[in-house]
Design a protein around this motif. Structure first.
Motif, PDB file in Angstrom:
ATOM      1  N   SER A 269       0.524  -1.356  -0.066  1.00 47.13           N
ATOM      2  CA  SER A 269       0.131  -0.037  -0.043  1.00 47.13           C
ATOM      3  C   SER A 269       0.641   1.317  -0.008  1.00 47.13           C
ATOM      4  CB  SER A 269      -0.980  -0.006   1.300  1.00 47.13           C
ATOM      5  OG  SER A 269      -1.791  -1.199   1.202  1.00 47.13           O
ATOM      6  N   ASP A 270       2.028   1.207  -0.378  1.00 49.44           N
ATOM      7  CA  ASP A 270       2.816   2.124  -0.516  1.00 49.44           C
ATOM      8  C   ASP A 270       3.088   2.801  -1.968  1.00 49.44           C
ATOM      9  OD1 ASP A 270       4.871   4.321  -0.629  1.00 49.44           O
ATOM     10  OD2 ASP A 270       6.538   3.016   0.226  1.00 49.44           O
ATOM     11  N   HIS A 271       1.879   3.406  -2.536  1.00 50.61           N
ATOM     12  CA  HIS A 271       1.711   3.674  -3.872  1.00 50.61           C
ATOM     13  C   HIS A 271       2.509   4.711  -4.389  1.00 50.61           C
ATOM     14  CE1 HIS A 271      -1.852   1.172  -3.066  1.00 50.61           C
ATOM     15  NE2 HIS A 271      -2.423   1.978  -2.364  1.00 50.61           N
ATOM     16  N   GLU A 272       2.865   5.567  -3.610  1.00 45.80           N
ATOM     17  CA  GLU A 272       3.766   6.560  -3.955  1.00 45.80           C
ATOM     18  C   GLU A 272       5.158   6.111  -4.415  1.00 45.80           C
ATOM     19  OE1 GLU A 272       2.008   6.697  -1.121  1.00 45.80           O
ATOM     20  OE2 GLU A 272       0.689   8.419  -2.045  1.00 45.80           O
ATOM     21  N   SER A 273       5.714   5.253  -3.586  1.00 46.67           N
ATOM     22  CA  SER A 273       6.936   4.568  -3.968  1.00 46.67           C
ATOM     23  C   SER A 273       6.736   3.507  -5.151  1.00 46.67           C
ATOM     24  CB  SER A 273       7.409   3.618  -2.615  1.00 46.67           C
ATOM     25  OG  SER A 273       7.738   4.465  -1.447  1.00 46.67           O
ATOM     26  N   ALA A 274       5.773   2.926  -5.277  1.00 45.61           N
ATOM     27  CA  ALA A 274       5.565   2.150  -6.321  1.00 45.61           C
ATOM     28  C   ALA A 274       5.473   3.219  -7.857  1.00 45.61           C
ATOM     29  CB  ALA A 274       4.035   1.666  -6.513  1.00 45.61           C
ATOM     30  N   LEU A 275       4.942   4.138  -7.565  1.00 46.05           N
ATOM     31  CA  LEU A 275       4.758   4.965  -8.822  1.00 46.05           C
ATOM     32  C   LEU A 275       6.233   5.647  -9.263  1.00 46.05           C
ATOM     33  CD1 LEU A 275       1.346   6.764  -8.189  1.00 46.05           C
ATOM     34  CD2 LEU A 275       1.969   5.075 -10.198  1.00 46.05           C
ATOM     35  N   ALA A 276       6.934   6.015  -8.035  1.00 45.15           N
ATOM     36  CA  ALA A 276       8.373   6.585  -8.136  1.00 45.15           C
ATOM     37  C   ALA A 276       9.115   5.723  -8.883  1.00 45.15           C
ATOM     38  CB  ALA A 276       8.869   7.186  -6.933  1.00 45.15           C
ATOM     39  N   ALA A 277       9.018   4.279  -8.389  1.00 48.31           N
ATOM     40  CA  ALA A 277       9.834   3.318  -9.172  1.00 48.31           C
ATOM     41  C   ALA A 277       9.416   3.131 -10.526  1.00 48.31           C
ATOM     42  CB  ALA A 277       9.622   1.963  -8.481  1.00 48.31           C
ATOM     43  N   LEU A 278       8.240   3.348 -10.899  1.00 50.23           N
ATOM     44  CA  LEU A 278       7.973   3.043 -12.597  1.00 50.23           C
ATOM     45  C   LEU A 278       8.465   4.269 -13.175  1.00 50.23           C
ATOM     46  CD1 LEU A 278       4.324   1.794 -12.091  1.00 50.23           C
ATOM     47  CD2 LEU A 278       6.262   0.699 -12.834  1.00 50.23           C
ATOM     48  N   HIS A 279       8.391   5.540 -12.570  1.00 41.87           N
ATOM     49  CA  HIS A 279       8.923   6.889 -13.252  1.00 41.87           C
ATOM     50  C   HIS A 279      10.485   6.920 -13.425  1.00 41.87           C
ATOM     51  CE1 HIS A 279       5.158   9.033 -11.824  1.00 41.87           C
ATOM     52  NE2 HIS A 279       4.868   8.514 -12.792  1.00 41.87           N
ATOM     53  N   ARG A 280      11.117   5.713 -12.756  1.00 45.50           N
ATOM     54  CA  ARG A 280      12.329   5.891 -13.025  1.00 45.50           C
ATOM     55  C   ARG A 280      12.851   4.932 -14.307  1.00 45.50           C
ATOM     56  NH1 ARG A 280      13.998   3.661  -7.470  1.00 45.50           N
ATOM     57  NH2 ARG A 280      16.272   3.216  -8.444  1.00 45.50           N
ATOM     58  N   CYS A 281      11.820   4.138 -14.657  1.00 45.75           N
ATOM     59  CA  CYS A 281      12.001   3.109 -15.956  1.00 45.75           C
ATOM     60  C   CYS A 281      12.102   3.976 -17.164  1.00 45.75           C
ATOM     61  CB  CYS A 281      10.694   2.446 -15.965  1.00 45.75           C
ATOM     62  SG  CYS A 281      10.483   1.125 -14.654  1.00 45.75           S
ATOM     63  N   ARG A 282      13.189   3.669 -17.917  1.00 44.16           N
ATOM     64  CA  ARG A 282      13.743   4.392 -19.004  1.00 44.16           C
ATOM     65  C   ARG A 282      13.085   3.847 -20.479  1.00 44.16           C
ATOM     66  NH1 ARG A 282      13.905   7.648 -15.771  1.00 44.16           N
ATOM     67  NH2 ARG A 282      15.478   8.769 -14.771  1.00 44.16           N
ATOM     68  N   HIS A 283      12.716   2.481 -20.469  1.00 47.13           N
ATOM     69  CA  HIS A 283      12.757   1.847 -21.830  1.00 47.13           C
ATOM     70  C   HIS A 283      11.125   1.172 -21.614  1.00 47.13           C
ATOM     71  CE1 HIS A 283      16.487   3.360 -22.744  1.00 47.13           C
ATOM     72  NE2 HIS A 283      17.014   2.858 -21.607  1.00 47.13           N
ATOM     73  N   SER A 284      10.288   1.259 -20.641  1.00 50.91           N
ATOM     74  CA  SER A 284       9.336   0.292 -20.683  1.00 50.91           C
ATOM     75  C   SER A 284       7.733   0.923 -20.906  1.00 50.91           C
ATOM     76  CB  SER A 284       9.219  -0.146 -19.344  1.00 50.91           C
ATOM     77  OG  SER A 284      10.619  -0.820 -19.375  1.00 50.91           O
ATOM     78  N   GLU A 285       7.767   2.190 -21.563  1.00 52.41           N
ATOM     79  CA  GLU A 285       6.573   2.686 -21.586  1.00 52.41           C
ATOM     80  C   GLU A 285       5.452   2.090 -22.249  1.00 52.41           C
ATOM     81  OE1 GLU A 285       6.853   7.071 -22.256  1.00 52.41           O
ATOM     82  OE2 GLU A 285       7.678   7.421 -20.238  1.00 52.41           O
ATOM     83  N   GLN A 286       5.912   1.158 -23.292  1.00 61.23           N
ATOM     84  CA  GLN A 286       4.947   0.404 -24.070  1.00 61.23           C
ATOM     85  C   GLN A 286       4.689  -1.106 -23.607  1.00 61.23           C
ATOM     86  OE1 GLN A 286       3.352   1.809 -26.438  1.00 61.23           O
ATOM     87  NE2 GLN A 286       4.135   3.628 -25.829  1.00 61.23           N
ATOM     88  N   ALA A 287       5.504  -1.247 -22.485  1.00 62.38           N
ATOM     89  CA  ALA A 287       5.281  -2.850 -21.865  1.00 62.38           C
ATOM     90  C   ALA A 287       4.049  -3.034 -21.312  1.00 62.38           C
ATOM     91  CB  ALA A 287       6.340  -2.837 -20.803  1.00 62.38           C
ATOM     92  N   TRP A 288       3.254  -4.037 -21.306  1.00 64.38           N
ATOM     93  CA  TRP A 288       1.977  -4.005 -20.992  1.00 64.38           C
ATOM     94  C   TRP A 288       2.315  -4.147 -19.089  1.00 64.38           C
ATOM     95  CZ3 TRP A 288      -2.253  -7.809 -22.570  1.00 64.38           C
ATOM     96  CH2 TRP A 288      -2.515  -7.374 -24.037  1.00 64.38           C
ATOM     97  N   TYR A 289       3.195  -4.696 -18.723  1.00 58.62           N
ATOM     98  CA  TYR A 289       3.402  -4.882 -17.378  1.00 58.62           C
ATOM     99  C   TYR A 289       3.790  -3.439 -16.583  1.00 58.62           C
ATOM    100  CZ  TYR A 289       4.116  -6.891 -12.701  1.00 58.62           C
ATOM    101  OH  TYR A 289       4.005  -7.119 -11.300  1.00 58.62           O
TER     102      TYR A 289
END
Length: 463
Positions: free
Chosen positions: A121-141
């Motif tokens: 339930s730490d959604h802020e940290s989850a979204l922060a981790a996703l924002h650090r991804c550099r090459h996955s914006e088209q990945a379903w997961y």
């Protein structure tokens, strides 16, 4: 409940040894509310993994603990030169199957963390981790993880402040829905995922459509559009009870109560408002009355057909007596006469046939049965001993259990007890529950009448 697995390969194994492998299984929220952490290790040459750490953690703080353990393990193993590898099938059976898998990318490791942060339930940290991804914006997961985090945060903080999260969750969900409908889009079969709940692309599509349906139904108040999203999720065959609950709610809002009640009954839902509804109770009563009437009519139309067979010859009996010197008289009388060697229960277009085996076929089936019971003698001696002990504890000696009735191409059969307490009795044995010999009747001549009685009671015995 979602189970997450992480696999590691020793990158620089000694030249004279097979590489070491580590398999981590973590369950942030088990069915009992506890969190679980399991660590298994093996060399690639081993037959199986060995458990080296098996922890059950309290619900309070357990999800955070397994997340931190994974973070710490990743750092320690990376410093030692290990590689975390991508394994699409978490049901991998043998250590050697983990060789020749590619290394996880930095983005994939971040998506893993996002999923586990969401479990905490730490959604802020989850979204922060996703924002650090550099090459996955088209990945379903990547979109699945972002959708989960936004939708869960919206549910946790209802009201106007949730509008932004709902909009983002729907946006991520729609990317997956649109790509699934685009014949020219890249196929997602080999795309990355983390957690058994999202291993299949269909699971991610179902979850995306369900989120859209939830928003349209519960936030936007548009049950008609919600039904369209629910249809997409339904078509994947990866829906959940929550999906069906949304469908019932939408149908009721559209005044399609009969369809709503049918869905609620079919999926055995427990929605209090529906259960307490007079309309639903009347619908259930009507369905039960119709079912009883249909069942009564079906049973009244059953047909029982018997067929003769070849009676056992003198040489057949000699062959039997060499192996089993004291067969029951009821069995001998049956096998040496031509009548009623076969019983068929005809139920409309369906039928179930039970055949009295010839003596040679019965002896062959006996060897087949013993083969099933010794299947694990070499591959898993401990399991084989457990099987033998369980059967012995029930007072059964398989060496003296002769299969006499069954189907030609089925391993499951009715067996005759040849000695000991209850000798002459008939038991049922099934290969997928090989330790269980279930008593049926006391004598061979009672078996076919018992099978007919089962069918008349509405429970035709299926081999």
């Amino acid at each position: 409940m979602t189970t997450y697995t992480s696999h590691w390969l020793q990158a620089a194994a000694a030249s004279n040894k097979a590489p070491l492998l580590i398999k981590i299984t973590l369950i942030p929220h088990g069915y009992d509310g506890h969190a679980y952490w399991k660590r298994q290790e093996a060399r690639a040459s081993d037959r199986e993994f060995k458990m080296v750490e098996d922890l059950r953690l309290d619900p309070d703080g357990g999800p955070q603990a397994v997340l931190q353990r994974l973070v710490d393990l990743r750092q320690a193993l990376a410093q030692q030169g290990w590689q975390e590898i991508v394994v699409h099938d978490s049901l991998t059976l043998f250590p050697k199957d983990l060789l020749d898998h590619r290394t996880k990318t930095d983005d994939e490791c971040l998506m893993d963390l996002a999923a586990l942060h969401t479990e905490c339930s730490d959604h802020e940290s989850a979204l922060a981790a996703l924002h650090r991804c550099r090459h996955s914006e088209q990945a379903w997961y990547w979109h699945t993880a972002a959708r989960r985090a936004h939708a869960n945060r919206a549910r946790a903080h209802p009201g106007p402040q949730a509008d932004g999260d709902w909009a983002a969750a729907v946006e991520h969900a729609m990317v997956i829905i649109h790509q699934s409908a685009d014949a020219n889009a890249a196929q997602p079969d080999a795309m990355y995922s983390f957690g058994d709940s999202y291993r299949h692309p269909a699971s991610q599509l179902a979850a995306a459509a369900q989120t859209v349906a939830e928003y349209l139904l519960c936030i936007a108040g548009d049950p008609e559009q919600a039904m369209q999203a629910l249809a997409i999720a339904d078509a994947t065959n990866h829906g959940t009870d929550q999906l069906q609950q949304l469908k019932v709610t939408a149908l009721l809002q559209l005044n399609r109560s009969t369809e709503a009640y049918e869905t609620h009954l079919k999926w055995r839902l427990q929605m209090p408002d529906v259960l307490q509804s007079p309309g639903y109770r009347a619908f259930v009563d009507q369905q039960q009355t119709q079912a009883r009437s249909a069942e009564s009519q079906r049973v009244s139309q059953l047909r029982f057909e018997t067929a003769p067979g070849s009676p056992a010859s003198k040489s057949d009996l000699e062959q039997l007596l060499r192996r089993f010197p004291q067969p029951s008289q009821a069995y001998l009388q049956w096998i040496t006469q031509a009548e009623r060697h076969q019983l068929t229960v005809v139920d409309g277009d369906d039928s179930e046939t039970y055949e009295l085996f010839s003596i040679s076929a019965a002896l062959d089936k006996h060897e087949e049965l013993l083969g099933w019971l010794s299947l694990h003698d070499e591959s898993s001696p401990e399991l084989a001993e457990e099987i033998r002990s369980a059967i012995a504890d029930s007072g059964i000696d398989p060496q003296h259990m002769l299969p006499i009735v069954g189907a030609e191409n089925a391993s499951d059969c009715f067996v005759l007890r040849m000695d000991g307490p209850g000798a002459g009795g008939i038991y049922f044995w099934a290969h997928d529950e090989c330790t269980v010999f279930s008593p049926i009747v006391d004598s061979a001549d009672q078996l076919f009448p018992w099978l007919q009685a089962q069918a008349r009671a509405g429970a035709t015995f299926v081999l």
